[in-house]
Design an enzyme around this catalytic site. Sequence first.
Site, PDB file in Angstrom:
ATOM      1  N   CYS A  42       0.471  -1.256   0.421  1.00  0.00           N
ATOM      2  CA  CYS A  42      -0.393  -0.252   0.014  1.00  0.00           C
ATOM      3  C   CYS A  42       0.894   1.115  -0.321  1.00  0.00           C
ATOM      4  O   CYS A  42       1.979   1.158   0.368  1.00  0.00           O
ATOM      5  CB  CYS A  42      -1.450  -0.009   0.955  1.00  0.00           C
ATOM      6  SG  CYS A  42      -2.296   1.437   1.494  1.00  0.00           S
ATOM      7  N   ASP A  44       0.623   3.785   1.972  1.00  0.00           N
ATOM      8  CA  ASP A  44      -0.292   4.074   3.156  1.00  0.00           C
ATOM      9  C   ASP A  44       1.732   4.736   3.245  1.00  0.00           C
ATOM     10  O   ASP A  44       2.676   4.132   3.466  1.00  0.00           O
ATOM     11  CB  ASP A  44      -0.404   3.700   3.969  1.00  0.00           C
ATOM     12  CG  ASP A  44      -0.715   4.497   5.425  1.00  0.00           C
ATOM     13  OD1 ASP A  44       0.347   4.918   6.013  1.00  0.00           O
ATOM     14  OD2 ASP A  44      -1.646   3.977   5.110  1.00  0.00           O
ATOM     15  N   ARG A  46       2.884   5.224   6.614  1.00  0.00           N
ATOM     16  CA  ARG A  46       3.735   5.068   7.545  1.00  0.00           C
ATOM     17  C   ARG A  46       3.443   3.373   7.671  1.00  0.00           C
ATOM     18  O   ARG A  46       3.648   2.893   8.296  1.00  0.00           O
ATOM     19  CB  ARG A  46       2.299   4.938   8.756  1.00  0.00           C
ATOM     20  CG  ARG A  46       1.695   6.171   8.681  1.00  0.00           C
ATOM     21  CD  ARG A  46       0.370   5.709   9.285  1.00  0.00           C
ATOM     22  NE  ARG A  46      -1.060   5.753   8.509  1.00  0.00           N
ATOM     23  CZ  ARG A  46      -2.548   5.227   8.711  1.00  0.00           C
ATOM     24  NH1 ARG A  46      -2.501   4.821   9.919  1.00  0.00           N
ATOM     25  NH2 ARG A  46      -3.422   4.312   8.105  1.00  0.00           N
ATOM     26  N   HIS A  98      -2.678  -3.719   5.208  1.00  0.00           N
ATOM     27  CA  HIS A  98      -2.039  -3.765   6.226  1.00  0.00           C
ATOM     28  C   HIS A  98      -2.981  -3.076   7.567  1.00  0.00           C
ATOM     29  O   HIS A  98      -3.906  -2.778   6.081  1.00  0.00           O
ATOM     30  CB  HIS A  98      -1.191  -2.231   6.963  1.00  0.00           C
ATOM     31  CG  HIS A  98      -1.633  -1.070   5.977  1.00  0.00           C
ATOM     32  ND1 HIS A  98      -2.468   0.376   6.639  1.00  0.00           N
ATOM     33  CD2 HIS A  98      -1.567  -0.564   4.575  1.00  0.00           C
ATOM     34  CE1 HIS A  98      -2.676   0.833   5.716  1.00  0.00           C
ATOM     35  NE2 HIS A  98      -1.553   0.701   4.703  1.00  0.00           N
ATOM     36  N   CYS A 101      -6.849   0.565   7.101  1.00  0.00           N
ATOM     37  CA  CYS A 101      -5.904   1.107   5.963  1.00  0.00           C
ATOM     38  C   CYS A 101      -7.089   1.887   5.350  1.00  0.00           C
ATOM     39  O   CYS A 101      -8.711   1.297   5.509  1.00  0.00           O
ATOM     40  CB  CYS A 101      -5.886  -0.208   4.391  1.00  0.00           C
ATOM     41  SG  CYS A 101      -5.494   0.253   2.738  1.00  0.00           S
TER      42      CYS A 101
END
Length: 215
Positions: A42, A44, A46, A98, A101
């Site tokens: 992803c 993302d 983080r 994750h 999400c």
Amino acid sequence: MTLYEQVFENNKKWVAEKKKTDEKFFEHLAQGQNPEFLYIGCSDSRVSAEEMTGIKPGQMFVHRNVANLVPNNDNSSASVIQYAIAHLNVQHIVVCGHYKCGGIKAAMQPADLGFLNPWLRNIRDVYRLHKTELNAITDEAKRYDRLVELNVEEQCVNVIKMAVWQRSYLQSRTPEIHGWIFDMQTGLLKDLQIDFNKILKNIQEIYDLGTDKKS
């Protein structure tokens, strides 16, 4: 100093640290790559594949997008997979989702998200395929967590449907497919232990591209 300016200072420190342990580190890096893994994750901010796995430069080929998807009509992910298998000869393909999400949650909201609509529809399709199981989960947070897991599984299946993977796997039994989940609250990775050989046998009648009719 702004964060943007700090990036270049961090880069200089990183270069110095690498050269301190190996003076020819960047000479070796420039000679080419031979990664063992293809990681599809992803976007993302983080979730950093290299940092959470401890993988070194040159060991992992990485592709990231919203909600770690491998859509059937996406040239970007398809090109990455083609290159990783046919030219880099990766031994493992990992699809890593994750918990918490944002893409997964956005897909299940009754809202028009413009250009994101067709992309997130892929996640809604996963929900539709597993609606009975997911609707039976009354806790909303746990339902989203399970959808994250099922989305990873379905994206792995999308890789299995590809001709380049089928040809390689039928010839050499590589690359192996893995579905992972990153838990932000613990920092730990979880292998979903999906039986892809079983899945392949179940879908081969439909998705077999004619590379080996005996398998």
